[in-house]
Design a protein around this motif. Structure first.
Motif, PDB file in Angstrom:
ATOM      1  N   ALA A 288      52.611  47.985  46.676  1.00 45.07           N
ATOM      2  CA  ALA A 288      52.032  47.756  47.096  1.00 45.07           C
ATOM      3  C   ALA A 288      50.880  47.152  46.972  1.00 45.07           C
ATOM      4  N   ALA A 289      50.996  45.543  46.606  1.00 44.59           N
ATOM      5  CA  ALA A 289      49.890  44.097  46.131  1.00 44.59           C
ATOM      6  C   ALA A 289      50.129  43.748  47.491  1.00 44.59           C
ATOM      7  N   ALA A 290      49.016  43.063  47.690  1.00 44.94           N
ATOM      8  CA  ALA A 290      48.812  42.175  48.476  1.00 44.94           C
ATOM      9  C   ALA A 290      49.353  40.931  48.122  1.00 44.94           C
ATOM     10  N   THR A 291      49.847  39.896  48.951  1.00 44.02           N
ATOM     11  CA  THR A 291      49.810  38.703  48.405  1.00 44.02           C
ATOM     12  C   THR A 291      49.030  37.901  46.529  1.00 44.02           C
ATOM     13  N   SER A 292      49.901  37.375  46.355  1.00 45.21           N
ATOM     14  CA  SER A 292      48.888  36.246  44.399  1.00 45.21           C
ATOM     15  C   SER A 292      47.459  35.874  45.566  1.00 45.21           C
ATOM     16  N   TYR A 293      48.045  35.139  46.504  1.00 46.97           N
ATOM     17  CA  TYR A 293      47.493  34.479  46.846  1.00 46.97           C
ATOM     18  C   TYR A 293      45.998  35.169  47.714  1.00 46.97           C
ATOM     19  N   THR A 294      46.203  35.912  48.060  1.00 50.03           N
ATOM     20  CA  THR A 294      45.153  36.601  48.616  1.00 50.03           C
ATOM     21  C   THR A 294      44.445  37.579  47.373  1.00 50.03           C
ATOM     22  N   LEU A 295      44.556  37.402  46.449  1.00 52.88           N
ATOM     23  CA  LEU A 295      44.865  38.423  45.125  1.00 52.88           C
ATOM     24  C   LEU A 295      44.006  36.992  44.320  1.00 52.88           C
ATOM     25  N   GLY A 296      44.339  35.899  44.513  1.00 56.93           N
ATOM     26  CA  GLY A 296      43.229  34.922  43.608  1.00 56.93           C
ATOM     27  C   GLY A 296      41.961  34.928  44.861  1.00 56.93           C
ATOM     28  N   ILE A 297      42.380  34.640  45.816  1.00 56.42           N
ATOM     29  CA  ILE A 297      40.774  34.298  46.987  1.00 56.42           C
ATOM     30  C   ILE A 297      39.808  35.528  46.815  1.00 56.42           C
ATOM     31  N   MET A 298      40.603  36.599  46.226  1.00 58.83           N
ATOM     32  CA  MET A 298      39.203  37.653  46.398  1.00 58.83           C
ATOM     33  C   MET A 298      38.806  37.872  44.747  1.00 58.83           C
ATOM     34  N   THR A 299      39.498  36.987  43.884  1.00 58.11           N
ATOM     35  CA  THR A 299      39.266  37.199  42.710  1.00 58.11           C
ATOM     36  C   THR A 299      37.908  36.787  41.888  1.00 58.11           C
ATOM     37  N   VAL A 300      38.077  35.402  43.094  1.00 58.35           N
ATOM     38  CA  VAL A 300      37.218  34.362  42.938  1.00 58.35           C
ATOM     39  C   VAL A 300      35.552  34.779  43.247  1.00 58.35           C
ATOM     40  N   VAL A 301      35.769  35.358  44.934  1.00 52.45           N
ATOM     41  CA  VAL A 301      34.690  35.693  45.944  1.00 52.45           C
ATOM     42  C   VAL A 301      34.317  37.084  44.921  1.00 52.45           C
ATOM     43  N   ALA A 302      35.075  37.642  44.031  1.00 57.43           N
ATOM     44  CA  ALA A 302      34.496  38.896  43.181  1.00 57.43           C
ATOM     45  C   ALA A 302      33.609  37.880  41.899  1.00 57.43           C
ATOM     46  N   VAL A 303      33.737  37.513  41.074  1.00 56.16           N
ATOM     47  CA  VAL A 303      33.511  36.601  39.958  1.00 56.16           C
ATOM     48  C   VAL A 303      32.040  36.380  40.814  1.00 56.16           C
ATOM     49  N   VAL A 304      31.816  35.828  41.502  1.00 59.82           N
ATOM     50  CA  VAL A 304      30.454  35.167  42.381  1.00 59.82           C
ATOM     51  C   VAL A 304      29.539  36.455  42.673  1.00 59.82           C
ATOM     52  N   PHE A 305      30.153  36.838  42.893  1.00 58.46           N
ATOM     53  CA  PHE A 305      29.270  38.609  44.041  1.00 58.46           C
ATOM     54  C   PHE A 305      29.161  39.836  43.533  1.00 58.46           C
ATOM     55  N   THR A 306      29.958  40.051  42.762  1.00 65.25           N
ATOM     56  CA  THR A 306      29.461  41.215  41.762  1.00 65.25           C
ATOM     57  C   THR A 306      28.263  41.207  40.731  1.00 65.25           C
ATOM     58  N   PRO A 307      28.000  39.897  40.026  1.00 67.33           N
ATOM     59  CA  PRO A 307      26.954  40.206  39.227  1.00 67.33           C
ATOM     60  C   PRO A 307      25.822  40.125  40.553  1.00 67.33           C
ATOM     61  N   LEU A 308      25.657  39.661  41.278  1.00 68.78           N
ATOM     62  CA  LEU A 308      24.143  39.905  42.213  1.00 68.78           C
ATOM     63  C   LEU A 308      24.409  40.706  42.120  1.00 68.78           C
ATOM     64  N   VAL A 309      25.433  41.681  43.004  1.00 66.64           N
ATOM     65  CA  VAL A 309      24.788  43.257  43.619  1.00 66.64           C
ATOM     66  C   VAL A 309      24.046  43.724  42.835  1.00 66.64           C
ATOM     67  N   LEU A 310      24.988  43.819  40.814  1.00 69.95           N
ATOM     68  CA  LEU A 310      24.632  44.861  39.853  1.00 69.95           C
ATOM     69  C   LEU A 310      23.547  44.258  39.661  1.00 69.95           C
ATOM     70  N   ALA A 311      22.922  42.696  39.348  1.00 69.30           N
ATOM     71  CA  ALA A 311      21.718  43.142  38.632  1.00 69.30           C
ATOM     72  C   ALA A 311      20.829  43.650  40.368  1.00 69.30           C
ATOM     73  N   TYR A 312      20.679  43.291  41.594  1.00 68.65           N
ATOM     74  CA  TYR A 312      19.975  43.621  42.137  1.00 68.65           C
ATOM     75  C   TYR A 312      20.163  45.365  42.613  1.00 68.65           C
ATOM     76  N   GLN A 313      21.224  46.077  42.232  1.00 65.68           N
ATOM     77  CA  GLN A 313      20.338  47.815  42.392  1.00 65.68           C
ATOM     78  C   GLN A 313      20.606  47.818  40.939  1.00 65.68           C
ATOM     79  N   ALA A 314      20.626  47.135  39.819  1.00 61.94           N
ATOM     80  CA  ALA A 314      19.996  47.003  38.119  1.00 61.94           C
ATOM     81  C   ALA A 314      18.337  47.016  38.435  1.00 61.94           C
ATOM     82  N   TRP A 315      17.768  45.906  39.641  1.00 62.13           N
ATOM     83  CA  TRP A 315      16.578  46.326  39.581  1.00 62.13           C
ATOM     84  C   TRP A 315      15.771  46.959  41.424  1.00 62.13           C
ATOM     85  N   THR A 316      16.430  48.043  41.112  1.00 63.29           N
ATOM     86  CA  THR A 316      15.765  48.491  42.486  1.00 63.29           C
ATOM     87  C   THR A 316      16.358  50.123  41.687  1.00 63.29           C
TER      88      THR A 316
END
Length: 339
Positions: A288-316
């Protein structure tokens, strides 16, 4: 670890975040006619979740988007097979969001009562149907060899799935009652604490029955550990509520929901939607998975933006951490008089 496993785990974390946070939102909404005695008290309850409810729904949006991008076959089969219940959930969430925004737009009791009803129903429907949906995913649904759903709507309303719906309903009511007790002061706080005690007992019975049934069907060693820990956390929540320790009690239901959802994903892995047909094909993290290339790009995006989202929600949550009471609510404006 393969990227498919990484993204299955990340999607599980997103659902954990959604249910633990949006869960008390739903609970507060469903308890609106139970804990509040007048419009001012209803405003107190709504204000406890006013700054955070829309942020909590972001977890659902990200979970859906991550599923679409990482496991497109899972997303397609899920939304085609569960079209009607997911549509009902979506409509309920839309109406509920409108109610929060429009309730105070007119100084009219009938107007506010109608939007209050929208909040109650808009909280009840997802709280019930999310449990039904997840239970069916775990139990398995008729998926043919072409990875397409081959069943009907009423097949989703089986005893196991209905028990799952009642379990999430009970968990969210208990979670919401403890959140109200934690975030308010005065009579509402005492009512919420008093309601939380019997709610914990009823929810414990439902949760133990559902999780034991799940473990018997598809459980693993990991899911068994998570389920036992979830049950112990729920017992701890009840003891803390009885001792009037609202913070610890709320943490107990928070951990209960988190561990229960984690256990469900552990019981499901490596499937994402098992089939009940003899000649069918189960959806797994591989087919059911997407290609490895797609998953690789998504992983980079998640590593960059997930901590920012978590920090903002914790601050709220930190900014809006104080209790709310009736005396904090300003009086409603008096209707204008004709000249």
């Amino acid at each position: 670890m393969e990227l498919t496993t990484v993204w299955f785990s990340l999607i599980a974390v997103l659902w954990i975040g959604y249910f633990t946070l949006e869960g008390f939102d739903f609970g507060v909404g469903m308890l609106l006619p139970v804990l509040a005695r007048d419009d001012t008290e209803r405003r107190v309850m709504i204000n406890t979740i006013g700054p955070v409810w829309d942020g909590n729904e972001v977890w659902l949006l990200v979970a859906g988007g991550a599923t679409f991008a990482a496991f497109p076959e899972w997303y397609a089969t899920l939304f085609s097979g569960f079209y009607l219940p997911l549509l009902l959930i979506l409509v309920a969430l839309i109406v509920r969001g409108l109610a929060f925004e429009y309730r105070a737009k007119r100084d009219d009791d009938r107007w506010r009562r109608r939007w209050d009803l929208a909040i109650i129903v808009g909280s009840f429907v997802p709280a019930l149907l999310w449990g039904v949906a997840f239970a069916n995913i775990l139990r398995g649904v008729p998926i043919d060899a072409d990875l397409e759903y081959a069943g009907g709507f009423f097949e989703l309303l089986n005893p196991y799935a209905l028990l799952g719906g009642l379990t999430t309903l009970g968990l969210f009511v208990t979670h919401g009652a403890l959140f109200v007790a934690l975030k308010t002061d005065g009579e509402i706080r005492h009512r919420a604490r008093g309601l939380a005690l019997p709610a914990v007992g009823v929810t414990a019975v439902l949760a133990v029955a559902f999780l034991a049934w799940t473990q018997q069907q598809t459980g693993t060693v990991g899911s068994a550990v998570a389920f036992v820990a979830a049950a112990l956390a729920l017992v701890g929540a009840g003891l803390a509520a009885r001792a009037a320790r609202e913070g610890w009690a709320f943490l107990g239901t928070f951990v209960t929901i988190a561990l229960a959802v984690a256990g469900l994903f552990l019981a499901l892995f490596p499937d994402v939607m098992p089939t009940t047909l003899a000649g069918g094909t189960s959806l797994t993290t591989t087919n059911a998975a997407a290609t490895s290339y797609t998953l690789g790009i998504m992983t980079v995006v998640a590593v960059v933006f997930t901590p920012l989202v978590l920090a903002y929600q914790a601050w709220t949550y930190w900014v809006f951490r104080k209790r709310i009471a009736v005396h904090h609510i300003p009086a409603a404006p008096a209707p204008a008089t004709a000249r």
